[in-house]
Design an enzyme around this catalytic site. Structure first.
Site, PDB file in Angstrom:
ATOM      1  N   TYR A 250      -7.451   1.855   5.606  1.00 18.47           N
ATOM      2  CA  TYR A 250      -6.513   0.780   5.291  1.00 18.47           C
ATOM      3  C   TYR A 250      -6.368  -0.290   6.368  1.00 18.47           C
ATOM      4  O   TYR A 250      -5.509  -1.146   6.278  1.00 18.47           O
ATOM      5  CB  TYR A 250      -5.127   1.352   4.971  1.00 18.47           C
ATOM      6  CG  TYR A 250      -4.608   2.327   6.013  1.00 18.47           C
ATOM      7  CD1 TYR A 250      -4.365   1.937   7.312  1.00 18.47           C
ATOM      8  CD2 TYR A 250      -4.347   3.648   5.664  1.00 18.47           C
ATOM      9  CE1 TYR A 250      -3.893   2.827   8.251  1.00 18.47           C
ATOM     10  CE2 TYR A 250      -3.863   4.549   6.602  1.00 18.47           C
ATOM     11  CZ  TYR A 250      -3.651   4.127   7.890  1.00 18.47           C
ATOM     12  OH  TYR A 250      -3.191   5.004   8.822  1.00 18.47           O
TER      13      TYR A 250
ATOM     14  N   CYS B 197      19.303  49.362  11.341  1.00 18.72           N
ATOM     15  CA  CYS B 197      19.576  50.637  12.026  1.00 18.72           C
ATOM     16  C   CYS B 197      21.036  51.067  11.909  1.00 18.72           C
ATOM     17  O   CYS B 197      21.420  52.103  12.440  1.00 18.72           O
ATOM     18  CB  CYS B 197      19.160  50.557  13.487  1.00 18.72           C
ATOM     19  SG  CYS B 197      20.234  49.501  14.468  1.00 18.72           S
TER      20      CYS B 197
ATOM     21  N   CYS C  59      24.191  46.597  11.549  1.00 17.33           N
ATOM     22  CA  CYS C  59      22.804  46.123  11.505  1.00 17.33           C
ATOM     23  C   CYS C  59      22.185  46.569  10.176  1.00 17.33           C
ATOM     24  O   CYS C  59      22.270  47.745   9.820  1.00 17.33           O
ATOM     25  CB  CYS C  59      22.017  46.707  12.672  1.00 17.33           C
ATOM     26  SG  CYS C  59      20.259  46.359  12.541  1.00 17.33           S
TER      27      CYS C  59
ATOM     28  N   LYS D 222       2.016   4.673   1.634  1.00 18.31           N
ATOM     29  CA  LYS D 222       1.992   5.218   3.000  1.00 18.31           C
ATOM     30  C   LYS D 222       1.570   6.677   2.887  1.00 18.31           C
ATOM     31  O   LYS D 222       2.323   7.535   2.416  1.00 18.31           O
ATOM     32  CB  LYS D 222       3.365   5.093   3.662  1.00 18.31           C
ATOM     33  CG  LYS D 222       3.337   5.496   5.113  1.00 18.31           C
ATOM     34  CD  LYS D 222       4.594   5.042   5.828  1.00 18.31           C
ATOM     35  CE  LYS D 222       4.503   5.298   7.322  1.00 18.31           C
ATOM     36  NZ  LYS D 222       4.336   6.678   7.677  1.00 18.31           N
TER      37      LYS D 222
ATOM     38  N   GLU E 162       0.841  -1.203   0.000  1.00 18.37           N
ATOM     39  CA  GLU E 162       0.000   0.000   0.000  1.00 18.37           C
ATOM     40  C   GLU E 162       0.869   1.243   0.000  1.00 18.37           C
ATOM     41  O   GLU E 162       2.035   1.198   0.393  1.00 18.37           O
ATOM     42  CB  GLU E 162      -0.861   0.037   1.283  1.00 18.37           C
ATOM     43  CG  GLU E 162      -1.790  -1.130   1.417  1.00 18.37           C
ATOM     44  CD  GLU E 162      -2.528  -1.137   2.752  1.00 18.37           C
ATOM     45  OE1 GLU E 162      -2.491  -0.121   3.478  1.00 18.37           O
ATOM     46  OE2 GLU E 162      -3.128  -2.166   3.056  1.00 18.37           O
TER      47      GLU E 162
ATOM     48  N   CYS F  60      16.401  49.556  17.937  1.00 16.94           N
ATOM     49  CA  CYS F  60      16.447  49.144  16.520  1.00 16.94           C
ATOM     50  C   CYS F  60      15.031  48.764  16.056  1.00 16.94           C
ATOM     51  O   CYS F  60      14.378  47.915  16.679  1.00 16.94           O
ATOM     52  CB  CYS F  60      17.383  47.951  16.360  1.00 16.94           C
ATOM     53  SG  CYS F  60      17.278  47.199  14.724  1.00 16.94           S
TER      54      CYS F  60
ATOM     55  N   LYS G   8      10.346   3.815   4.063  1.00 14.44           N
ATOM     56  CA  LYS G   8      10.283   5.275   3.958  1.00 14.44           C
ATOM     57  C   LYS G   8      11.139   5.730   2.785  1.00 14.44           C
ATOM     58  O   LYS G   8      12.304   5.331   2.671  1.00 14.44           O
ATOM     59  CB  LYS G   8      10.817   5.929   5.249  1.00 14.44           C
ATOM     60  CG  LYS G   8       9.972   5.650   6.485  1.00 14.44           C
ATOM     61  CD  LYS G   8       8.671   6.421   6.512  1.00 14.44           C
ATOM     62  CE  LYS G   8       8.789   7.774   7.127  1.00 14.44           C
ATOM     63  NZ  LYS G   8       8.840   7.825   8.552  1.00 14.44           N
TER      64      LYS G   8
ATOM     65  N   CYS H  50      22.858  42.968  17.061  1.00 14.91           N
ATOM     66  CA  CYS H  50      22.641  44.412  17.037  1.00 14.91           C
ATOM     67  C   CYS H  50      22.213  44.753  18.458  1.00 14.91           C
ATOM     68  O   CYS H  50      21.193  44.259  18.931  1.00 14.91           O
ATOM     69  CB  CYS H  50      21.528  44.763  16.051  1.00 14.91           C
ATOM     70  SG  CYS H  50      20.897  46.422  16.296  1.00 14.91           S
TER      71      CYS H  50
ATOM     72  N   ASP I 161       0.655  10.390   3.739  1.00 15.94           N
ATOM     73  CA  ASP I 161       1.203  11.345   4.704  1.00 15.94           C
ATOM     74  C   ASP I 161       0.067  12.187   5.279  1.00 15.94           C
ATOM     75  O   ASP I 161      -0.327  13.197   4.718  1.00 15.94           O
ATOM     76  CB  ASP I 161       2.227  12.232   3.980  1.00 15.94           C
ATOM     77  CG  ASP I 161       3.176  12.874   4.960  1.00 15.94           C
ATOM     78  OD1 ASP I 161       3.048  12.597   6.168  1.00 15.94           O
ATOM     79  OD2 ASP I 161       4.040  13.645   4.522  1.00 15.94           O
TER      80      ASP I 161
HETATM   81  S1  IVH Z   1      -1.155   0.356   8.692  1.00 17.47           S
HETATM   82  C1  IVH Z   1      -1.156  -2.030  12.505  1.00 17.47           C
HETATM   83  N1  IVH Z   1      -1.223   1.448   6.315  1.00 17.47           N
HETATM   84  O1  IVH Z   1       1.710   5.292   9.059  1.00 17.47           O
HETATM   85  C2  IVH Z   1      -1.088  -1.303  11.226  1.00 17.47           C
HETATM   86  N2  IVH Z   1      -0.505   2.813   8.116  1.00 17.47           N
HETATM   87  O2  IVH Z   1       3.879   4.226  11.276  1.00 17.47           O
HETATM   88  C3  IVH Z   1      -1.388   0.125  11.362  1.00 17.47           C
HETATM   89  N3  IVH Z   1      -0.018   5.142   7.477  1.00 17.47           N
HETATM   90  O3  IVH Z   1       0.261   5.415  12.228  1.00 17.47           O
HETATM   91  C4  IVH Z   1      -1.000   1.034  10.281  1.00 17.47           C
HETATM   92  N4  IVH Z   1      -0.508   4.940   5.344  1.00 17.47           N
HETATM   93  O4  IVH Z   1      -0.777   6.843  10.383  1.00 17.47           O
HETATM   94  C5  IVH Z   1      -0.926   1.642   7.607  1.00 17.47           C
HETATM   95  N5  IVH Z   1      -1.400   2.277   4.146  1.00 17.47           N
HETATM   96  C6  IVH Z   1      -1.125   2.471   5.429  1.00 17.47           C
HETATM   97  C7  IVH Z   1      -0.687   3.730   5.923  1.00 17.47           C
HETATM   98  C8  IVH Z   1      -0.393   3.849   7.275  1.00 17.47           C
HETATM   99  C9  IVH Z   1      -0.110   5.776   6.303  1.00 17.47           C
HETATM  100  C10 IVH Z   1       0.453   5.785   8.723  1.00 17.47           C
HETATM  101  C11 IVH Z   1      -0.426   5.561   9.919  1.00 17.47           C
HETATM  102  C12 IVH Z   1       0.436   4.894  10.949  1.00 17.47           C
HETATM  103  C13 IVH Z   1       1.828   5.139  10.446  1.00 17.47           C
HETATM  104  C14 IVH Z   1       2.697   3.931  10.723  1.00 17.47           C
END
Ligand code: IVH
Length: 666
Positions: free
Chosen positions: A221, A406, A403, A114, A112, A426, A309, A421, A116
């Site tokens: 998710y 001034c 500065c 991740k 999936e 000032c 990440k 300064c 933000d």
């Molecule tokens: S699963 C037990 N899936 O990332 C599983 N988390 O460090 C729980 N996040 O706190 C999380 N996209 O806020 C999961 N596709 C995704 C995600 C996701 C973003 C965030 C979530 C979580 C943090 C994990």
């Protein structure tokens, strides 16, 4: 209309509009036009106004917000909301796969994006949304139901009468963030830094009308207990949640080997810039629920999933100039003026260069091509100069000696890196002092940006803190000033008036006494109770208070020995400002809660133990060594190898200044 007819029509309109919402926001496909939608919505609003008791639980009219709460209630998560173990390289993903196979599981993975944003837990009872909560520290979160109800992709009622908890991410699209920032720029409000902070800030509003305007969105998710619904795999859980009307991510993919996981990662990394929302990595989950149960959990994270990440994004741009700004204390800071570039979703055109030594160490010249980096919500930094891109047109950096505002010759204390300064009159220092006074952790007066304060100073409306409270006398002039207008002036004057009621610690902090940060101000306010008592306190009395050392005590006494400062306080009293401590305010801190910090180097404003206490008091933890699990490294003077390691691993780094800023002590 007869009551039965009204009931029927309300039900019909509610269902029709909810379906249209779902089609438009979740499926991205509309079957009715905007005009038709508006027409039906108006009809429903009129009927609900006539028969309020007939309005349905899931009426779309409830999406516009209106509910205002006094404070966030705590919500205990019956199943803790865990976070994920972060990994940063392909080899760590291969290790993850190996460890799973070693324990006897032959995995199918569900990959999936991740997202933000910030995680949310949604509770439905008999198909009706009853509660939405933030993750908080994983065990206890906060009730944000009033705001979540305004998010169009969150169903208020499910097609089945199930009782269920689902989890996912609340986020703000890149486009919405840009739009909001354009508006904020016009109104001279501080810009929202990135989609995650923007989403978190919007969901932490007490007034749901504010959240409703922020165009938040969701992806769901996670189903905490899939077996209860007869599901044996994560992908079935996702399908089930999709069927219930939740928005799930179309990029999700079931894969059968670690190679396919790696392919997914490179494919989605390439897709990242064109996605309409920010992602900061890829989540890899073992699909079978039985295998998940076999693998189990560590204290904080499941062993059946990891988050890969993306490396901190680095972008090249031109260093167009180095300009100098003067802080409230007179400190001079060089700043990089950059050709604007987008890094991780936000436009960067400035970056602090901290001080002369920093610029020299990096060997920066004006017109250089430099790389800029921004990791997560961390303040952008100039990483390095691209020497190979030099053309001969570069201009060497020269520290200023006067500065910039001034023209007072700058001073540098022996052994220190910063120039100051020292002219207390000032204009730049004064304006910064006023900005500090009205800032959020101080008197919290909304509506004063830097530009407004500079204008008001230049026009002679504000020459001292007292004048802030006399601004009303210039009301007509202010309204006539270009770009202000009656509404914003009224709002500003109201915010100024309201600030008179603030508890004492805000005023103490706002005065800007050297070494008195917001935490010390609070300790002083609760100890002395009134400003008069603090004003007349001796060094001995002050140092007898835990957490108040000799330097702070001397600074306070010397501040109040100055007749001008005593007069300032007298004036403020006459103007009706509250001078008493009103008790504790709740400190909520997203910057620290649930994160682990490593401190390295010497901090100038506090000892290491104090820093640790401050982090812990805001829900963070401190650890001794840097690992991939570390959320952030705080770097003081002469940092050790921990700093290098953090850089290597791409872990967010805060300078002492960043740290103080997050604490609200700047
Ligand atoms: S699963 C037990 N899936 O990332 C599983 N988390 O460090 C729980 N996040 O706190 C999380 N996209 O806020 C999961 N596709 C995704 C995600 C996701 C973003 C965030 C979530 C979580 C943090 C994990």
């Amino acid at each position: 209309m007869k009551m039965e007819d009204a009931t029927k029509r309300i039900e019909e309109l509610t269902n029709l509009l909810n379906q249209a919402n779902y089609d438009y926001y979740v499926l991205d496909y509309s079957k009715i036009t905007d005009q038709e939608y508006d027409k039906y919505l108006r009809e429903l609003e009129e009927l609900e106004a006539l028969y309020p008791h007939l309005a349905m639980e899931d009426s779309p009219t409830k999406r516009v917000g209106g509910e205002v709460i006094d404070a966030f209630q705590k919500v205990e998560h019956t199943i803790p909301m865990l976070s994920l173990k972060d990994v940063f390289s392909e080899s760590e993903i291969v290790d993850f796969d190996r460890s799973i196979r070693k324990s006897g599981v032959v995995p199918t993975y569900f990959c999936e994006l991740k997202i933000d944003g910030l995680s949310v837990s949604l509770h439905y009872e008999d198909g009706v949304l009853t509660k939405a909560a933030t993750r908080g520290n994983g065990v206890v979160g906060e009730d944000i139901t009033h705001n979540v109800k305004t998010i169009k992709t969150v169903p208020l009622r499910l097609p089945e009468k199930v009782t269920i908890e689902v989890r996912g991410e609340i986020f703000m699209s890149k486009e919405t963030l840009q739009k909001i920032n354009k508006e904020r720029e016009k109104e001279n409000l501080p810009l929202l830094q990135n989609p995650r902070n923007a989403a978190a800030g919007s969901i932490r509003q007490l007034d749901s009308k504010v959240a409703a305007k922020r165009g938040l969105d969701t992806f769901i998710y996670h189903l905490p207990n899939p077996q209860d619904y007869g599901l044996s795999s994560h992908h079935e859980a996702i399908e089930y949640m999709k069927k219930l009307g939740f928005k799930t991510n179309p990029n999700n993919r079931l894969v059968h080997s670690v190679q396919e996981v790696l392919d997914y990662i490179s494919e989605k990394a390439a897709l990242r810039p064109s996605l309409p929302y920010e992602i900061d990595g890829i989540v890899i989950k073992v699909d079978s629920i039985a295998s998940q149960q076999e693998l189990g959990f560590t204290a904080r994270t499941p062993k059946w999933a990891v988050a890969y990440k993306f490396p901190a994004e680095e972008v090249l741009t031109k260093l167009k100039d180095i300009i100098f700004t003067v802080g409230r204390t007179g400190q001079i800071t060089p700043n990089a003026v950059l050709d604007p570039v987008i890094v991780m979703g936000s436009t960067i055109s400035r970056a602090t260069l901290h001080n002369e030594d920093y610029v020299k160490e990096k060997n920066l010249m004006i017109n250089d091509i430099v790389s800029i980096r921004k990791a997560g919500d961390v303040i952008p930094e100039v990483v390095e100069v691209k020497k190979e891109r030099r053309t001969g047109n570069e201009v060497p950096f020269k520290m200023i000696t006067e500065c910039p505002i001034c023209r007072t010759p700058l001073q540098k204390k022996a052994g220190q890196v910063d120039y100051f300064c020292m002219n207390e009159k000032c204009p730049a220092r004064k304006v910064e002092g006023f900005i500090h006074f009205v800032s959020r952790p101080a008197m919290n007066i909304d509506g004063f940006g830097t530009r407004i304060m500079e204008d008001f100073y230049n026009f002679g409306f504000i020459k001292s803190i007292i004048d802030i409270y006399k601004l009303e006398n210039h009301k007509e002039d202010l309204i006539r000033l270009e770009g202000y207008g009656e509404k914003s002036v009224n709002n500003l004057l109201e915010a100024i008036e309201n600030s008179k009621k603030n508890s004492l610690e805000r005023l103490i902090f706002g005065l800007g006494i050297t070494h008195v940060g917001s935490k010390t101000a609070k300790i002083l306010a609760s100890h002395f109770g009134t400003l008069d008592a603090l004003m007349n306190a001796s060094i001995d009395t002050l140092t007898s208070i835990p957490d108040v050392g000799g330097i702070i005590a001397e600074s306070i006494v010397s501040y109040f020995q100055n007749e001008e400062n005593r007069q300032l306080v007298e004036h403020l009293k006459e103007l009706g400002l509250n001078m008493k401590y009103l008790g504790t305010e709740i400190v909520e801190d997203e910057n620290f809660a649930g994160k682990s910090f490593v401190l390295t180097g010497t901090l100038s404003k506090m000892g290491r133990n104090e820093a640790k206490k401050l982090i812990e008091s805001r829900g963070g933890t401190t650890v001794e060594s840097v690992s991939r699990k570390t959320s952030c490294v705080i770097v003081g003077e002469n940092p050790g190898s921990k700093y290098e390691k953090a850089r290597e691993l791409g872990i967010p780094i805060w300078s002492e200044k960043d740290f103080l800023g997050k604490l609200g002590n700047l």
